[in-house]
Design a protein around this motif. Structure first.
Motif, PDB file in Angstrom:
ATOM      1  N   THR A 142       0.855  -1.179   0.000  1.00 22.00           N
ATOM      2  CA  THR A 142       0.000   0.000   0.000  1.00 22.00           C
ATOM      3  C   THR A 142       0.896   1.236   0.000  1.00 22.00           C
ATOM      4  N   GLY A 143       0.294   2.402  -0.131  1.00 25.17           N
ATOM      5  CA  GLY A 143       1.062   3.648  -0.137  1.00 25.17           C
ATOM      6  C   GLY A 143       1.894   3.855   1.110  1.00 25.17           C
ATOM      7  N   ASP A 144       1.435   3.330   2.252  1.00 25.95           N
ATOM      8  CA  ASP A 144       2.190   3.498   3.493  1.00 25.95           C
ATOM      9  C   ASP A 144       3.165   2.348   3.756  1.00 25.95           C
ATOM     10  N   GLY A 145       3.369   1.461   2.755  1.00 30.11           N
ATOM     11  CA  GLY A 145       4.395   0.425   2.859  1.00 30.11           C
ATOM     12  C   GLY A 145       3.947  -0.917   3.392  1.00 30.11           C
ATOM     13  N   HIS A 146       2.686  -1.068   3.767  1.00 26.60           N
ATOM     14  CA  HIS A 146       2.203  -2.351   4.269  1.00 26.60           C
ATOM     15  C   HIS A 146       1.978  -3.321   3.107  1.00 26.60           C
TER      16      HIS A 146
END
Length: 188
Positions: A142-146
């Protein structure tokens, strides 16, 4: 009910419709029959392709998977379940836990933001046996790295690892013999 009608009765029913409507119903009926036949044929072809794919996966020792962590869906091929020593009754959560345990180090490392990775790893089975596998995994984040999705192939390389080990042992024995011969030569 129409089959019980006589020919005069049938003529009266048909005369109630105009000829274009009857022709249209006949064409629609024929189209439905053709579509159903085509669907059966396509379904049969898809089953044959799936059977060939499963045979190729088994022959190559290949298990495939796709895990969508956002939507909690998982596809795991039968050979992957077998490779992980999980039966058909194993839940998606069991399969996902096994996969995440295999890849935890790669997903959490400093290089974890890389989209793809390849690794060799041990798989310890419940009965104490050990298998070796080579995994090629694509990671979507995802955009936040998850991690949001994992897709991959797992190859059973147990036989290759066993042959590598036997080859190394043979090399070691040969090197020992060379060293012993060199030692004898030095003594003479």
């Amino acid at each position: 009910a129409i089959a019980a009608l006589g020919s005069d009765d049938l003529l009266m029913v048909v005369s109630g419709f105009d000829i274009i409507s009857v022709a249209l119903f006949a064409v629609v009926g024929l189209l439905i029959v053709a579509i159903v036949g085509r669907l059966r044929s396509t379904s049969h072809m898809a089953a044959e392709v799936q059977s060939r794919l499963l045979l190729a996966q088994e022959s190559a020792g290949l298990g495939l998977f796709e895990a969508d962590l956002r939507h909690h869906t998982l596809f795991a091929s039968p050979h992957l379940r077998n490779l992980l020593s999980l039966d058909e009754k194993s839940s998606h959560a069991d399969v996902l836990r096994a996969l995440l345990a295999l890849y935890e180090r790669h997903l959490s490392s400093r290089n974890g933001n890389l989209p793809d990775f390849q690794c060799e790893h041990r798989i310890e089975l419940a009965d104490g046996a050990v298998r070796w596998a080579l995994s090629k995994v694509e990671v979507e984040r995802t955009g936040d790295g998850h991690v949001s999705r994992l897709r991959g192939a797992v190859f059973d390389i147990s036989e290759r690892r066993q042959l590598d080990q036997q080859l190394q042992q043979a090399r070691d024995r040969l090197q020992q013999q060379v060293d012993d011969l060199q030692h004898l030569h030095d003594l003479s």
